[in-house]
Design an enzyme around this catalytic site. Structure first.
Site, PDB file in Angstrom:
ATOM      1  N   PRO A   2       0.817  -1.207   0.000  1.00  0.00           N
ATOM      2  CA  PRO A   2       0.000   0.000   0.000  1.00  0.00           C
ATOM      3  C   PRO A   2       0.857   1.266   0.000  1.00  0.00           C
ATOM      4  O   PRO A   2       1.554   1.563   0.962  1.00  0.00           O
ATOM      5  CB  PRO A   2      -0.813  -0.116   1.289  1.00  0.00           C
ATOM      6  N   GLU A   3       0.820   1.948  -1.104  1.00  0.00           N
ATOM      7  CA  GLU A   3       1.537   3.211  -1.260  1.00  0.00           C
ATOM      8  C   GLU A   3       0.498   4.253  -1.682  1.00  0.00           C
ATOM      9  O   GLU A   3      -0.692   3.990  -1.581  1.00  0.00           O
ATOM     10  CB  GLU A   3       2.649   3.047  -2.303  1.00  0.00           C
ATOM     11  N   ARG A 123      -0.873  -8.869   9.408  1.00  0.00           N
ATOM     12  CA  ARG A 123       0.416  -8.712  10.087  1.00  0.00           C
ATOM     13  C   ARG A 123       0.339  -7.735  11.262  1.00  0.00           C
ATOM     14  O   ARG A 123       1.322  -7.532  11.953  1.00  0.00           O
ATOM     15  CB  ARG A 123       1.491  -8.276   9.100  1.00  0.00           C
TER      16      ARG A 123
END
Length: 284
Positions: A2-3, A123
């Site tokens: 995710p950018e 995570r």
DNA sequence: GGCTTTGTTTTATA
DNA sequence: GTATAAAACAAAGC
């Protein structure tokens, strides 16, 4: 990962579906994810969604807001009775998305009119902060965020940042304090498109190279947004659907494959502690 | 069980 | 204080 384009894809979805909803309840299953008191925002109505680099801000009609960073594997998924048929049409990319809530669902926002917003994160790197609106810019992450592409980063500003740094160009453009929004995928791809060696010292770039890189990075970021982001690991949009940019990677994840620009074989090295993909033939 | 993955975040160093 | 580098952190797949 995710950018900027992935987070923008989420923002567009949240803006479309969340605005006007009132938060009726918040269930926190993993307390570590949430910073602040959820009681402060129960009953509030969502008025808009903003993005700062890779960070999201959900604005409310009260003094508070919700700041979210999904880091590597966070997901924000919206479900609504009215949208049930539509949701089923969205391609499900992992079993973990099939049923919600699931074992990776850490926060559940119950909204009015039969809607729910799930925060999943397998995570568990991400965070959700509930803060007073005027304190946003005092928060870590938001406090030191640099200017960003497609927004407030001009070519001149970019040139200044690049010219005065002795760091290798790739780690430099990924430094969120210097420039916000770029992560490993778009930094790698942008450098390939600009045909610049990721290991070059930033200050060694010529004016022409800096302009090429600026253009190239804007190009790959725009492309990422158009394709709805890259669903490389676990990214999905707010309806649980996948993006398509991973089908258009230039070098990221393409070790051993031919460069689309020159046919050279893409190599992978470690630079600044991160996996770096590049074409040794045309990236000079 | 060690290595790898990433985006911060922290700590250490110059 | 600033810039940079490196380590730490989280969990899970191989």
């Amino acid at each position: 990962m995710p950018e900027l384009p992935e987070v923008e894809t989420i923002r567009l979805g949240l803006q479309k579906y969340l605005v006007g909803h009132t938060i009726e309840n918040i269930e926190v299953r993993l307390p570590r994810i949430v910073i602040g008191d959820v009681k402060d925002i129960v009953g509030a109505t969502i008025t808009g969604v903003r993005r700062f680099g890779k960070g999201l801000v959900i604005d409310l009609d009260t003094d508070y807001l919700i700041a979210i960073h999904i880091k590597m594997t966070g997901q924000l998924i919206y479900k609504n009775q009215e949208l049930r048929v539509r949701n089923q049409e969205v391609k499900i990319i992992r079993d973990m998305h099939s049923f919600l809530p699931n074992k990776w669902t850490h926060v559940i926002f119950t909204l009015d009119r039969g809607a729910t917003l799930y925060y999943n994160d397998f995570r568990q790197f991400g965070w959700i902060k509930i803060v007073k609106s005027e304190k946003l810019k005092a928060q870590s992450f938001f406090k030191d965020l640099g200017p960003e592409f497609l927004k407030d980063l001009s070519l001149k500003k970019f040139t200044d940042i690049v010219k005065k740094s002795t760091v290798a160009i790739k780690p430099l453009i990924m430094d969120q304090k210097k420039i916000a929004g770029l992560g490993n995928i778009y930094a790698n791809d942008g450098l390939n498109l600009a045909m610049i060696d990721s290991r070059r010292k930033a200050s060694s770039l010529t004016q022409e190279e800096i302009e090429d890189l600026f253009q190239a990075l804007e190009t790959v970021l725009k492309k990422g947004i158009i394709y709805g982001g890259a669903s490389e690991l676990s990214f999905v949009n707010v309806l649980g659907g996948e993006g398509k940019y991973q089908e258009h990677f230039l070098v990221y994840g393409r070790k051993g494959k031919p460069c689309f620009n020159c046919g050279g074989i893409i190599e992978k090295i470690k630079l600044g502690g991160r996996g770096t993909y590049f074409c040794p033939k045309c990236q000079k």
